[in-house]
Design a protein around this motif. Structure first.
Motif, PDB file in Angstrom:
ATOM      1  N   ASP A  46       0.806  -1.223   0.000  1.00 28.45           N
ATOM      2  CA  ASP A  46       0.000   0.000   0.000  1.00 28.45           C
ATOM      3  C   ASP A  46       0.837   1.270   0.000  1.00 28.45           C
ATOM      4  OD1 ASP A  46      -2.932  -1.026   0.505  1.00 28.45           O
ATOM      5  OD2 ASP A  46      -1.642  -2.170   1.834  1.00 28.45           O
ATOM      6  N   LEU A  47       2.056   1.206   0.495  1.00 31.17           N
ATOM      7  CA  LEU A  47       2.933   2.378   0.469  1.00 31.17           C
ATOM      8  C   LEU A  47       3.837   2.388  -0.753  1.00 31.17           C
ATOM      9  CD1 LEU A  47       4.057   2.735   4.215  1.00 31.17           C
ATOM     10  CD2 LEU A  47       1.963   3.499   3.099  1.00 31.17           C
ATOM     11  N   ASN A  48       4.004   1.251  -1.374  1.00 31.56           N
ATOM     12  CA  ASN A  48       4.862   1.130  -2.558  1.00 31.56           C
ATOM     13  C   ASN A  48       4.067   0.451  -3.670  1.00 31.56           C
ATOM     14  OD1 ASN A  48       6.974   0.967  -4.377  1.00 31.56           O
ATOM     15  ND2 ASN A  48       8.074  -0.634  -3.281  1.00 31.56           N
ATOM     16  N   THR A  49       3.122   1.181  -4.214  1.00 34.53           N
ATOM     17  CA  THR A  49       2.193   0.612  -5.196  1.00 34.53           C
ATOM     18  C   THR A  49       2.813   0.450  -6.571  1.00 34.53           C
ATOM     19  OG1 THR A  49       1.341   2.836  -5.671  1.00 34.53           O
ATOM     20  CG2 THR A  49       0.193   1.543  -3.988  1.00 34.53           C
ATOM     21  N   ARG A  50       3.924   1.093  -6.839  1.00 36.95           N
ATOM     22  CA  ARG A  50       4.583   1.001  -8.140  1.00 36.95           C
ATOM     23  C   ARG A  50       5.691  -0.045  -8.178  1.00 36.95           C
ATOM     24  NH1 ARG A  50       5.327   6.885 -11.110  1.00 36.95           N
ATOM     25  NH2 ARG A  50       3.101   7.354 -11.358  1.00 36.95           N
ATOM     26  N   ALA A  51       5.796  -0.825  -7.110  1.00 39.43           N
ATOM     27  CA  ALA A  51       6.811  -1.875  -7.023  1.00 39.43           C
ATOM     28  C   ALA A  51       8.209  -1.328  -7.291  1.00 39.43           C
ATOM     29  CB  ALA A  51       6.501  -3.022  -7.986  1.00 39.43           C
ATOM     30  N   ARG A  52       8.487  -0.183  -6.697  1.00 36.11           N
ATOM     31  CA  ARG A  52       9.813   0.416  -6.855  1.00 36.11           C
ATOM     32  C   ARG A  52      10.817  -0.309  -5.956  1.00 36.11           C
ATOM     33  NH1 ARG A  52       9.083   6.700  -5.844  1.00 36.11           N
ATOM     34  NH2 ARG A  52      11.220   6.748  -6.679  1.00 36.11           N
ATOM     35  N   VAL A  53      12.014  -0.511  -6.477  1.00 34.09           N
ATOM     36  CA  VAL A  53      13.085  -1.142  -5.704  1.00 34.09           C
ATOM     37  C   VAL A  53      14.038  -0.033  -5.267  1.00 34.09           C
ATOM     38  CG1 VAL A  53      14.870  -2.925  -5.684  1.00 34.09           C
ATOM     39  CG2 VAL A  53      12.809  -3.237  -7.075  1.00 34.09           C
ATOM     40  N   ASN A  54      13.628   0.683  -4.225  1.00 34.12           N
ATOM     41  CA  ASN A  54      14.397   1.853  -3.798  1.00 34.12           C
ATOM     42  C   ASN A  54      14.638   1.924  -2.293  1.00 34.12           C
ATOM     43  OD1 ASN A  54      11.695   2.306  -3.263  1.00 34.12           O
ATOM     44  ND2 ASN A  54      11.769   4.487  -3.744  1.00 34.12           N
ATOM     45  N   THR A  55      14.186   0.908  -1.556  1.00 36.29           N
ATOM     46  CA  THR A  55      14.445   0.890  -0.113  1.00 36.29           C
ATOM     47  C   THR A  55      14.896  -0.507   0.317  1.00 36.29           C
ATOM     48  OG1 THR A  55      12.119   0.411   0.380  1.00 36.29           O
ATOM     49  CG2 THR A  55      12.787   2.736   0.366  1.00 36.29           C
ATOM     50  N   ALA A  56      15.759  -1.119  -0.462  1.00 36.33           N
ATOM     51  CA  ALA A  56      16.221  -2.471  -0.151  1.00 36.33           C
ATOM     52  C   ALA A  56      16.947  -2.495   1.186  1.00 36.33           C
ATOM     53  CB  ALA A  56      17.131  -2.971  -1.264  1.00 36.33           C
ATOM     54  N   ASP A 213       2.538  -3.586   6.269  1.00 40.38           N
ATOM     55  CA  ASP A 213       2.802  -2.165   6.460  1.00 40.38           C
ATOM     56  C   ASP A 213       1.835  -1.492   7.419  1.00 40.38           C
ATOM     57  OD1 ASP A 213       0.510  -2.355   4.910  1.00 40.38           O
ATOM     58  OD2 ASP A 213       1.526  -1.760   3.071  1.00 40.38           O
ATOM     59  N   ASP A 214       0.912  -2.257   8.017  1.00 45.51           N
ATOM     60  CA  ASP A 214      -0.127  -1.734   8.903  1.00 45.51           C
ATOM     61  C   ASP A 214      -1.096  -0.808   8.169  1.00 45.51           C
ATOM     62  OD1 ASP A 214      -1.067  -1.676  11.763  1.00 45.51           O
ATOM     63  OD2 ASP A 214      -0.773   0.478  11.491  1.00 45.51           O
ATOM     64  N   VAL A 215      -1.210  -0.953   6.864  1.00 43.66           N
ATOM     65  CA  VAL A 215      -2.113  -0.117   6.064  1.00 43.66           C
ATOM     66  C   VAL A 215      -2.951  -1.026   5.181  1.00 43.66           C
ATOM     67  CG1 VAL A 215      -2.289   1.746   4.370  1.00 43.66           C
ATOM     68  CG2 VAL A 215      -0.411   1.750   6.026  1.00 43.66           C
ATOM     69  N   SER A 216      -4.294  -0.871   5.226  1.00 44.06           N
ATOM     70  CA  SER A 216      -5.134  -1.730   4.416  1.00 44.06           C
ATOM     71  C   SER A 216      -6.445  -1.088   3.990  1.00 44.06           C
ATOM     72  CB  SER A 216      -5.438  -3.038   5.158  1.00 44.06           C
ATOM     73  OG  SER A 216      -6.284  -3.875   4.394  1.00 44.06           O
ATOM     74  N   LYS A 217      -7.194  -0.516   4.925  1.00 44.63           N
ATOM     75  CA  LYS A 217      -8.576  -0.128   4.628  1.00 44.63           C
ATOM     76  C   LYS A 217      -8.770   1.386   4.624  1.00 44.63           C
ATOM     77  CE  LYS A 217     -10.322  -4.563   6.227  1.00 44.63           C
ATOM     78  NZ  LYS A 217     -11.186  -5.309   7.155  1.00 44.63           N
ATOM     79  N   THR A 218      -9.623   1.885   5.509  1.00 50.24           N
ATOM     80  CA  THR A 218      -9.989   3.306   5.513  1.00 50.24           C
ATOM     81  C   THR A 218      -9.627   3.958   6.845  1.00 50.24           C
ATOM     82  OG1 THR A 218     -12.206   2.834   6.344  1.00 50.24           O
ATOM     83  CG2 THR A 218     -11.909   2.884   3.936  1.00 50.24           C
ATOM     84  N   ASN A 259      -5.394  -0.145   0.288  1.00 55.04           N
ATOM     85  CA  ASN A 259      -6.175  -0.901  -0.689  1.00 55.04           C
ATOM     86  C   ASN A 259      -6.256  -2.350  -0.226  1.00 55.04           C
ATOM     87  OD1 ASN A 259      -7.410  -2.080  -2.864  1.00 55.04           O
ATOM     88  ND2 ASN A 259      -5.793  -1.627  -4.337  1.00 55.04           N
ATOM     89  N   SER A 260      -7.384  -2.705   0.384  1.00 53.45           N
ATOM     90  CA  SER A 260      -7.534  -4.045   0.964  1.00 53.45           C
ATOM     91  C   SER A 260      -7.720  -5.134  -0.084  1.00 53.45           C
ATOM     92  CB  SER A 260      -8.720  -4.064   1.933  1.00 53.45           C
ATOM     93  OG  SER A 260      -9.926  -3.743   1.256  1.00 53.45           O
ATOM     94  N   LYS A 261      -7.896  -4.754  -1.344  1.00 51.57           N
ATOM     95  CA  LYS A 261      -8.106  -5.749  -2.392  1.00 51.57           C
ATOM     96  C   LYS A 261      -6.806  -6.404  -2.847  1.00 51.57           C
ATOM     97  CE  LYS A 261     -12.291  -3.568  -4.222  1.00 51.57           C
ATOM     98  NZ  LYS A 261     -12.959  -2.970  -5.416  1.00 51.57           N
ATOM     99  N   GLN A 262      -5.681  -5.819  -2.488  1.00 52.04           N
ATOM    100  CA  GLN A 262      -4.390  -6.371  -2.891  1.00 52.04           C
ATOM    101  C   GLN A 262      -3.552  -6.668  -1.660  1.00 52.04           C
ATOM    102  OE1 GLN A 262      -2.566  -3.628  -5.644  1.00 52.04           O
ATOM    103  NE2 GLN A 262      -3.918  -4.230  -7.324  1.00 52.04           N
ATOM    104  N   LYS A 263      -3.018  -7.886  -1.586  1.00 52.90           N
ATOM    105  CA  LYS A 263      -2.182  -8.279  -0.463  1.00 52.90           C
ATOM    106  C   LYS A 263      -0.757  -7.759  -0.655  1.00 52.90           C
ATOM    107  CE  LYS A 263      -5.653 -10.662   1.133  1.00 52.90           C
ATOM    108  NZ  LYS A 263      -6.469 -10.113   2.239  1.00 52.90           N
ATOM    109  N   ASP A 264      -0.070  -7.616   0.464  1.00 50.26           N
ATOM    110  CA  ASP A 264       1.309  -7.151   0.415  1.00 50.26           C
ATOM    111  C   ASP A 264       2.248  -8.263  -0.057  1.00 50.26           C
ATOM    112  OD1 ASP A 264       0.538  -4.659   1.365  1.00 50.26           O
ATOM    113  OD2 ASP A 264       0.771  -5.271   3.456  1.00 50.26           O
ATOM    114  N   GLN A 265       3.382  -7.870  -0.585  1.00 49.35           N
ATOM    115  CA  GLN A 265       4.368  -8.800  -1.122  1.00 49.35           C
ATOM    116  C   GLN A 265       5.776  -8.317  -0.758  1.00 49.35           C
ATOM    117  OE1 GLN A 265       3.641  -9.386  -5.408  1.00 49.35           O
ATOM    118  NE2 GLN A 265       1.535  -8.673  -5.106  1.00 49.35           N
ATOM    119  N   PHE A 266       6.737  -9.210  -0.899  1.00 49.40           N
ATOM    120  CA  PHE A 266       8.132  -8.785  -0.768  1.00 49.40           C
ATOM    121  C   PHE A 266       9.023  -9.729  -1.558  1.00 49.40           C
ATOM    122  CE2 PHE A 266       7.512 -11.687   2.786  1.00 49.40           C
ATOM    123  CZ  PHE A 266       8.718 -12.331   2.973  1.00 49.40           C
TER     124      PHE A 266
END
Length: 286
Positions: A46-56, A213-218, A259-266
């Motif tokens: 939810d904080l990195n929606t563009r799948a940027r690789v900038n905080t490895a 990320d502790d971010v999901s809904k409203t 955005n609760s419709k998409q799960k987080d990934q890493f």
């Protein structure tokens, strides 16, 4: 708990698989590999929606790979990864930048994977010393997101920053500190000799949680966050909507926070070094 599991995997994998014996009639048999890996991990969500690789951040692993032939192996592994992101990187999106949320988390993961070599791999045989491979499996991991408020580290899950546990939002339960991962990726490996191999692997994880990320809904009603005994605003409310730190607050109850419709990934990218526990070579390879 996951730290204990992580240590147990490190000690048990060798005992689990190293007792296998082979006969000299086998062409080339590599009983297994005990390996270590070090590299970097990147969060997407939810904080990195563009799948940027900038905080490895740092990632490391221990694993045992049991070879079931020259093309297939079963791997039991344990991974540690540091994840984190901040809306301050989202300069492309005014709303996300103003949201001003951030998190960090330490992930402890145990996985069981299948590895599939593209080429025959036989340590000690120069013509079979290199192969690309793909890998996939399933795992379980622990995580515990935290943020910094006034310079102090504050864990987010107990606060219920989206109303979890509040009587005003009975449908929002506290999320678990454990989740399931589905790792999928690939890599390459090269055998220096009968005993030592090196490799490089990229492994992406799909997860079943949207709260890395502790971010999901409203955003929720501030009434969901009781005041401190001295009448001051609680950490839960301050960390639920941090937009006030940059200007006009945007956390209107019911407004999208994540955005609760998409799960987080890493994803992790690591260099591996492995040690062949047993290796046998006959005069010729077929």
């Amino acid at each position: 708990m996951m730290k204990k599991i992580f240590v147990a995997v490190a000690f048990s994998t060798t005992a689990l698989f190293s007792g296998t014996s082979v006969s000299a009639q086998d062409a080339v048999v590599q009983e297994g590999e005990f390996g270590i890996g070090v590299g970097a991990a990147q969060y997407f969500g939810d904080l990195n929606t563009r799948a940027r690789v900038n905080t490895a951040k740092l990632a490391a692993s221990l694993f045992f790979r049991k070879n079931l032939g020259n093309y297939i192996a079963l791997r039991l592994g344990a991974t540690f990864a540091q994840l984190g992101y901040s809306d301050q990187y989202n300069t492309h999106n005014e709303y996300m930048y103003s949201r001003n949320l951030s998190f960090n988390s330490k992930v402890w993961e145990v996985t069981l994977q299948g590895d599939f070599n593209f080429f025959r791999f036989m340590p000690g045989e120069p013509q079979y010393s290199f192969t690309p491979y793909i890998t996939f499996g399933a795992g379980i991991f622990s995580y515990d997101p935290y943020a910094y408020l006034r310079g102090e580290k504050v864990f987010l899950r107990p606060l219920g920053t989206e109303g979890q546990g509040s009587s005003l939002y009975p449908d929002r339960k506290k999320y678990s500190a454990m989740a399931i991962s589905i790792p999928f990726g690939g890599g390459i490996k090269y055998s220096f000799n009968e005993r030592i191999n090196i490799g490089f692997e990229v492994l992406h994880r799909f997860t079943n949680t949207d709260y890395l990320d502790d971010v999901s809904k409203t955003y929720v009603d501030p009434a969901a966050f009781p005041l401190n005994p001295d009448g001051s605003t609680s950490n839960a409310q301050l960390l639920s909507d941090r937009s006030f730190e940059l200007g006009e607050p945007i956390g209107i109850p019911g407004r999208q926070r994540g955005n609760s419709k998409q799960k987080d990934q890493f994803v992790t990218a690591m260099v591996h070094i492995t040690f062949n526990l047993q290796s046998y070579k006959c005069p010729t390879a077929k």
